[in-house]
Design a protein around this motif. Structure first.
Motif, PDB file in Angstrom:
ATOM      1  N   LEU A 105     -37.579  52.077  31.458  1.00  0.00           N
ATOM      2  CA  LEU A 105     -36.844  51.371  32.513  1.00  0.00           C
ATOM      3  C   LEU A 105     -35.364  51.730  32.542  1.00  0.00           C
ATOM      4  CD1 LEU A 105     -36.710  49.381  34.876  1.00  0.00           C
ATOM      5  CD2 LEU A 105     -36.205  47.597  33.191  1.00  0.00           C
ATOM      6  N   LEU A 106     -34.687  51.667  31.424  1.00  0.00           N
ATOM      7  CA  LEU A 106     -33.245  51.937  31.432  1.00  0.00           C
ATOM      8  C   LEU A 106     -32.946  53.375  31.864  1.00  0.00           C
ATOM      9  CD1 LEU A 106     -32.138  49.950  28.259  1.00  0.00           C
ATOM     10  CD2 LEU A 106     -31.925  49.269  30.659  1.00  0.00           C
ATOM     11  N   GLU A 107     -33.777  54.304  31.470  1.00  0.00           N
ATOM     12  CA  GLU A 107     -33.593  55.697  31.900  1.00  0.00           C
ATOM     13  C   GLU A 107     -33.836  55.828  33.406  1.00  0.00           C
ATOM     14  OE1 GLU A 107     -35.837  58.435  29.337  1.00  0.00           O
ATOM     15  OE2 GLU A 107     -35.706  56.891  27.792  1.00  0.00           O
ATOM     16  N   ILE A 108     -34.842  55.137  33.913  1.00  0.00           N
ATOM     17  CA  ILE A 108     -35.140  55.166  35.348  1.00  0.00           C
ATOM     18  C   ILE A 108     -33.977  54.561  36.129  1.00  0.00           C
ATOM     19  CG2 ILE A 108     -36.618  54.109  37.113  1.00  0.00           C
ATOM     20  CD1 ILE A 108     -38.981  54.576  35.114  1.00  0.00           C
ATOM     21  N   ILE A 109     -33.450  53.455  35.648  1.00  0.00           N
ATOM     22  CA  ILE A 109     -32.328  52.819  36.340  1.00  0.00           C
ATOM     23  C   ILE A 109     -31.103  53.727  36.314  1.00  0.00           C
ATOM     24  CG2 ILE A 109     -30.687  50.889  36.259  1.00  0.00           C
ATOM     25  CD1 ILE A 109     -33.055  49.082  35.557  1.00  0.00           C
ATOM     26  N   ARG A 110     -30.881  54.446  35.215  1.00  0.00           N
ATOM     27  CA  ARG A 110     -29.762  55.409  35.167  1.00  0.00           C
ATOM     28  C   ARG A 110     -29.892  56.450  36.277  1.00  0.00           C
ATOM     29  NH1 ARG A 110     -30.681  55.244  29.670  1.00  0.00           N
ATOM     30  NH2 ARG A 110     -29.186  53.903  28.656  1.00  0.00           N
ATOM     31  N   LEU A 111     -31.110  56.925  36.504  1.00  0.00           N
ATOM     32  CA  LEU A 111     -31.340  57.896  37.575  1.00  0.00           C
ATOM     33  C   LEU A 111     -31.023  57.283  38.939  1.00  0.00           C
ATOM     34  CD1 LEU A 111     -34.694  59.465  36.323  1.00  0.00           C
ATOM     35  CD2 LEU A 111     -32.443  60.576  36.360  1.00  0.00           C
ATOM     36  N   PHE A 112     -31.500  56.072  39.167  1.00  0.00           N
ATOM     37  CA  PHE A 112     -31.212  55.379  40.432  1.00  0.00           C
ATOM     38  C   PHE A 112     -29.707  55.139  40.579  1.00  0.00           C
ATOM     39  CE2 PHE A 112     -35.647  53.272  40.330  1.00  0.00           C
ATOM     40  CZ  PHE A 112     -36.194  54.264  41.119  1.00  0.00           C
ATOM     41  N   HIS A 113     -29.082  54.732  39.494  1.00  0.00           N
ATOM     42  CA  HIS A 113     -27.657  54.406  39.505  1.00  0.00           C
ATOM     43  C   HIS A 113     -26.813  55.609  39.943  1.00  0.00           C
ATOM     44  CE1 HIS A 113     -24.106  52.118  38.353  1.00  0.00           C
ATOM     45  NE2 HIS A 113     -23.684  53.156  37.665  1.00  0.00           N
ATOM     46  N   LYS A 114     -27.201  56.792  39.506  1.00  0.00           N
ATOM     47  CA  LYS A 114     -26.469  58.013  39.856  1.00  0.00           C
ATOM     48  C   LYS A 114     -26.472  58.284  41.364  1.00  0.00           C
ATOM     49  CE  LYS A 114     -27.125  60.407  35.486  1.00  0.00           C
ATOM     50  NZ  LYS A 114     -27.805  61.526  34.804  1.00  0.00           N
ATOM     51  N   THR A 115     -27.445  57.741  42.091  1.00  0.00           N
ATOM     52  CA  THR A 115     -27.522  57.972  43.535  1.00  0.00           C
ATOM     53  C   THR A 115     -26.531  57.116  44.305  1.00  0.00           C
ATOM     54  OG1 THR A 115     -29.162  56.245  43.995  1.00  0.00           O
ATOM     55  CG2 THR A 115     -30.009  58.431  43.347  1.00  0.00           C
ATOM     56  N   GLY A 116     -26.041  56.052  43.675  1.00  0.00           N
ATOM     57  CA  GLY A 116     -25.153  55.113  44.355  1.00  0.00           C
ATOM     58  C   GLY A 116     -25.902  54.054  45.143  1.00  0.00           C
ATOM     59  N   ALA A 117     -27.233  54.105  45.127  1.00  0.00           N
ATOM     60  CA  ALA A 117     -28.036  53.115  45.851  1.00  0.00           C
ATOM     61  C   ALA A 117     -27.864  51.727  45.237  1.00  0.00           C
ATOM     62  CB  ALA A 117     -29.519  53.513  45.815  1.00  0.00           C
TER      63      ALA A 117
ATOM     64  N   ASP B 109     -52.142  45.973  31.403  1.00  0.00           N
ATOM     65  CA  ASP B 109     -52.706  47.262  31.807  1.00  0.00           C
ATOM     66  C   ASP B 109     -51.641  48.341  31.680  1.00  0.00           C
ATOM     67  OD1 ASP B 109     -53.845  49.459  32.959  1.00  0.00           O
ATOM     68  OD2 ASP B 109     -54.328  48.497  34.853  1.00  0.00           O
ATOM     69  N   ASN B 110     -51.725  49.105  30.620  1.00  0.00           N
ATOM     70  CA  ASN B 110     -50.759  50.177  30.389  1.00  0.00           C
ATOM     71  C   ASN B 110     -51.143  51.478  31.074  1.00  0.00           C
ATOM     72  OD1 ASN B 110     -48.749  48.958  28.704  1.00  0.00           O
ATOM     73  ND2 ASN B 110     -50.330  48.806  27.143  1.00  0.00           N
ATOM     74  N   SER B 111     -52.242  51.478  31.824  1.00  0.00           N
ATOM     75  CA  SER B 111     -52.702  52.727  32.420  1.00  0.00           C
ATOM     76  C   SER B 111     -51.877  53.122  33.646  1.00  0.00           C
ATOM     77  CB  SER B 111     -54.185  52.623  32.797  1.00  0.00           C
ATOM     78  OG  SER B 111     -54.370  51.641  33.797  1.00  0.00           O
ATOM     79  N   TYR B 112     -51.130  52.194  34.217  1.00  0.00           N
ATOM     80  CA  TYR B 112     -50.331  52.518  35.394  1.00  0.00           C
ATOM     81  C   TYR B 112     -48.851  52.398  35.064  1.00  0.00           C
ATOM     82  CZ  TYR B 112     -47.981  52.359  39.838  1.00  0.00           C
ATOM     83  OH  TYR B 112     -47.122  52.620  40.872  1.00  0.00           O
ATOM     84  N   LEU B 113     -48.168  53.512  35.105  1.00  0.00           N
ATOM     85  CA  LEU B 113     -46.717  53.539  34.921  1.00  0.00           C
ATOM     86  C   LEU B 113     -46.147  54.611  35.835  1.00  0.00           C
ATOM     87  CD1 LEU B 113     -46.242  53.632  31.030  1.00  0.00           C
ATOM     88  CD2 LEU B 113     -45.741  51.717  32.520  1.00  0.00           C
ATOM     89  N   ILE B 114     -45.036  54.324  36.474  1.00  0.00           N
ATOM     90  CA  ILE B 114     -44.279  55.371  37.130  1.00  0.00           C
ATOM     91  C   ILE B 114     -43.364  55.949  36.051  1.00  0.00           C
ATOM     92  CG2 ILE B 114     -42.482  55.890  38.812  1.00  0.00           C
ATOM     93  CD1 ILE B 114     -43.662  53.817  40.649  1.00  0.00           C
ATOM     94  N   HIS B 115     -43.431  57.242  35.861  1.00  0.00           N
ATOM     95  CA  HIS B 115     -42.640  57.883  34.814  1.00  0.00           C
ATOM     96  C   HIS B 115     -41.330  58.426  35.361  1.00  0.00           C
ATOM     97  CE1 HIS B 115     -45.789  57.543  31.805  1.00  0.00           C
ATOM     98  NE2 HIS B 115     -46.642  57.842  32.760  1.00  0.00           N
ATOM     99  N   LYS B 116     -40.423  58.696  34.449  1.00  0.00           N
ATOM    100  CA  LYS B 116     -39.098  59.206  34.796  1.00  0.00           C
ATOM    101  C   LYS B 116     -39.202  60.468  35.662  1.00  0.00           C
ATOM    102  CE  LYS B 116     -36.568  61.169  31.652  1.00  0.00           C
ATOM    103  NZ  LYS B 116     -35.717  61.479  30.513  1.00  0.00           N
ATOM    104  N   ASN B 117     -40.109  61.363  35.335  1.00  0.00           N
ATOM    105  CA  ASN B 117     -40.278  62.590  36.120  1.00  0.00           C
ATOM    106  C   ASN B 117     -40.738  62.295  37.545  1.00  0.00           C
ATOM    107  OD1 ASN B 117     -39.411  64.153  33.999  1.00  0.00           O
ATOM    108  ND2 ASN B 117     -41.472  64.580  33.256  1.00  0.00           N
ATOM    109  N   ASP B 118     -41.557  61.254  37.713  1.00  0.00           N
ATOM    110  CA  ASP B 118     -41.976  60.833  39.059  1.00  0.00           C
ATOM    111  C   ASP B 118     -40.761  60.370  39.858  1.00  0.00           C
ATOM    112  OD1 ASP B 118     -44.686  61.212  38.320  1.00  0.00           O
ATOM    113  OD2 ASP B 118     -44.785  59.162  37.532  1.00  0.00           O
TER     114      ASP B 118
END
Length: 176
Positions: free
Chosen positions: A66-78, A28-37
């Protein structure tokens, strides 16, 4: 104190596990959390090094960002934990990019090859998963957590977790 932020970033999966209760998982490709979210969530909740982020799906490695999303998370230090079936991690380059940015990768094993493939309902899933596990171990063994899903099939097959670890020279940071 940690806040735990749990992200099911998609409902896509390359397995069809017999125990999966999500009616949306599979393709099911209809549900994705996007980078902007994610950017919006990071700002709204002021995510920081005091937080733990758990990324799941479906199969999160099939998320196109995914890798772009993880980069965003990584920048937070979480602290970042990814739950994956490990199949896409057989790609060494992809695995390397993921391992660099996360604190822990949790990969399930359902037993020996025929049991694992039977449970995932995908022939070859065991081999893909084992290849992904080997790549994680090669890059940074302290980031791997193996999760053994004990079922009647595993018990009846005489699968031994200790033998599995010993024979494959696996030394993950933890085993669940």
């Amino acid at each position: 104190m940690f806040r735990i932020l749990y992200f099911n970033i998609n409902f896509v999966c390359n397995n069809s596990c017999i125990f999966c209760f999500s009616h949306n998982t599979f393709f099911d490709n209809s549900y994705l959390i996007h980078k902007n979210d994610i950017i919006e969530i990071l700002m709204k909740y002021k995510v920081s090094s005091n937080d733990r982020i758990i990324i799941n799906g479906g199969e999160p490695t099939l998320h196109p960002e995914l890798l772009e999303i993880i980069r965003l998370f990584h920048k937070t230090g979480a602290e970042i934990i990814v739950y994956t079936n490990g199949r896409k991690l057989k790609d060494v380059d992809y695995c390397c990019k993921l391992v660099r940015m996360v604190n822990r990768i949790v990969v399930p094993v359902h037993g020996e090859e025929s049991v694992h493939d039977n449970i995932t309902q995908k022939k070859g899933s065991f081999i893909d998963t084992i290849c992904g596990i080997k790549n994680i171990l090669m890059l940074n063994s302290s980031k791997l957590e193996l999760k053994f899903i004990v079922t009647k099939n595993m018990i009846c097959s005489d699968f031994s977790i200790n033998n599995f670890l010993f024979c494959n020279h696996y030394e993950p940071s933890s085993v669940a």
